[in-house]
Write a protein that holds these residues in place. Structure first.
Motif: not given
Length: 421
Positions: A98-110, A254-262
């Motif tokens: 998320x620090x790079x503006x990318x989705x934080x997810x355990x099976x896709x992306x970084x 999704x990134x906006x949501x992830x930055x504001x929710x647990x």
């Protein structure tokens, strides 16, 4: 028959055990071995597993060991459900991207790449020990990222099939909406693991009537709400994407949501704490309702069907699995691992023919397959440049500055799991 669950101390395990108990006529398990390095959790889970067997009058035995070689010795099938680094690693996978503006997810992306780098070498080590103990044993992989892990196993010549619960979840939901038994619903399910679309919903089998248009017309709002995507998008696509496609179709949202929710990892960690407390109750002899929120719903039914088909020719004749492409999708390499309907027998999984795939989906599949190829190379050979190239190729990243920064973050957060770092 003897089955071994690697990662038997997982809070998922009672779901699996419940399926073995209920569906014992389909899959007669004589001995179930749970193995895990966490001995305390293993004992707790095994005690509940035995109570579940007793309650359902299953006469199979459940044993435990922290010795992997002893666990897989003589096993007919080995199920993999491990998480290298535990929930702490998952929490990292879902936050630093998320620090790079990318989705934080355990099976896709970084985050998904980080998990693949941690997981593939461990799984291959386990598979080698399974092969030494019993060359004929089947490996059923439920460990994410399933597509990359299964490809690694098949590339090394292991008898392996990957399994995910997305398709069986859709089958159960659609059957309830249509008012028919789940067995009557056949999905035209196509894609890669966690990158799939339901392009048809057929009643009675592969040649049955496609009722997807009627399903979307009558239940489109409910389907869209479940996916957290607009109903209008489903109408325009005319298909049902898996909920993982939201990371692609609504990335910035999704990134906006992830930055504001647990994080989901934080939610799961709390669920696991509650589940372990419930499992410790000696009066509990069934899976608690909370387990359905943990993830992996219907995993047990899918696992039983797959194991039964591979071991004794029973189970559903057609199942959605992760297996080699071998020309099924002509726009992908033969050695790509795809997630489609397959005929599963003692010989393995043979994909059913797939109609022509819309370029809208085929293009994304091809790009993610290229990423997975680079990700597997990075997992097997290591090196900063290989990690960078995999991140640059991923459609959720794709910019050199972000890929460069994410590479450094990934290595920094996973150094203890990367032998080459």
């Amino acid at each position: 028959m003897k089955l071994t669950v690697v990662g038997g101390g997982s809070t998922y395990t009672p779901e699996l055990v419940d399926g073995f108990a209920r569906l014992r006529d389909t899959l007669p398990v004589r001995e179930l071995v749970l193995t895990d390095p966490a001995a305390d959790r293993l004992d707790l889970i095994a005690a509940l597993a035995r109570r579940i067997f007793t309650r359902q009058a299953h006469d199979g035995t459940i044993t435990t060991t922290t010795d992997l070689d002893a666990a897989v010795d003589g096993a007919d099938a080995v199920l993999l459900q491990l998480r290298v680094g535990g929930q702490a690693a998952r929490q990292q996978d879902e936050t630093w991207p998320l620090e790079c503006g990318c989705v934080g997810q355990e099976t896709t992306g970084a985050g998904g790449l980080a998990k693949a780098l941690r997981t593939v070498p461990v799984v291959l080590g386990i598979a080698d020990r399974v092969r030494r103990a019993n060359p004929g044993a089947w490996i059923i992989d439920f460990t994410n990222p399933v597509g990359i892990v299964t490809r690694a196993l098949l590339q090394e010549g292991h008898r392996a099939v990957g399994l995910c619960n997305v398709a069986i979840g859709f089958q159960r939901k659609f059957a309830a909406m249509l008012g028919v038994p789940p067995a009557d619903v056949h999905l035209d399910h196509v894609g890669l693991n966690h990158l799939t679309w339901e392009t048809g919903v057929r009643l009675g089998g592969p040649a049955g009537k496609d009722v997807l248009p009627e399903l979307l017309s009558g239940h489109g709002e409910a389907v869209a709400a479940d996916l957290r995507l607009p109903r209008a998008l489903l109408d325009r696509l005319g298909v049902v994407p898996s909920y993982y496609l939201r990371y692609f179709y609504a990335h910035d949202e999704v990134v906006r949501e992830q930055r504001t929710k647990p994080s989901r990892a934080a939610e799961v960690a709390e669920m696991e704490r509650q589940l372990l407390a419930l499992y410790a109750d000696p009066a509990l002899d069934g899976k608690p309702e909370l387990l359905a929120s943990r993830g992996g719903a219907h995993y047990s039914e899918a696992a039983v069907d797959l194991a039964a088909a591979l071991l004794n020719g029973a189970g559903a004749p057609h199942q959605v699995v992760n297996t080699r492409n071998d020309g099924t999708l002509p726009f992908l390499p033969d050695d790509a691992v795809i997630e489609v309907q397959a005929a599963v027998t003692r010989e393995g999984a043979a994909p059913l023919p797939v109609p022509s795939v819309d370029p809208l989906y085929a293009g994304l599949m091809a790009q993610v397959t290229a990423y997975e190829d680079l990700a597997l190379t990075a997992a097997l050979r290591g090196g900063r440049e290989r990690v960078f190239k995999a991140l640059l190729a991923h459609p959720l990243i794709g910019q050199y500055a972000a890929a460069d920064r994410l590479t450094d973050q990934l290595i920094a957060h996973n150094r203890e799991h990367l032998t080459w770092a």
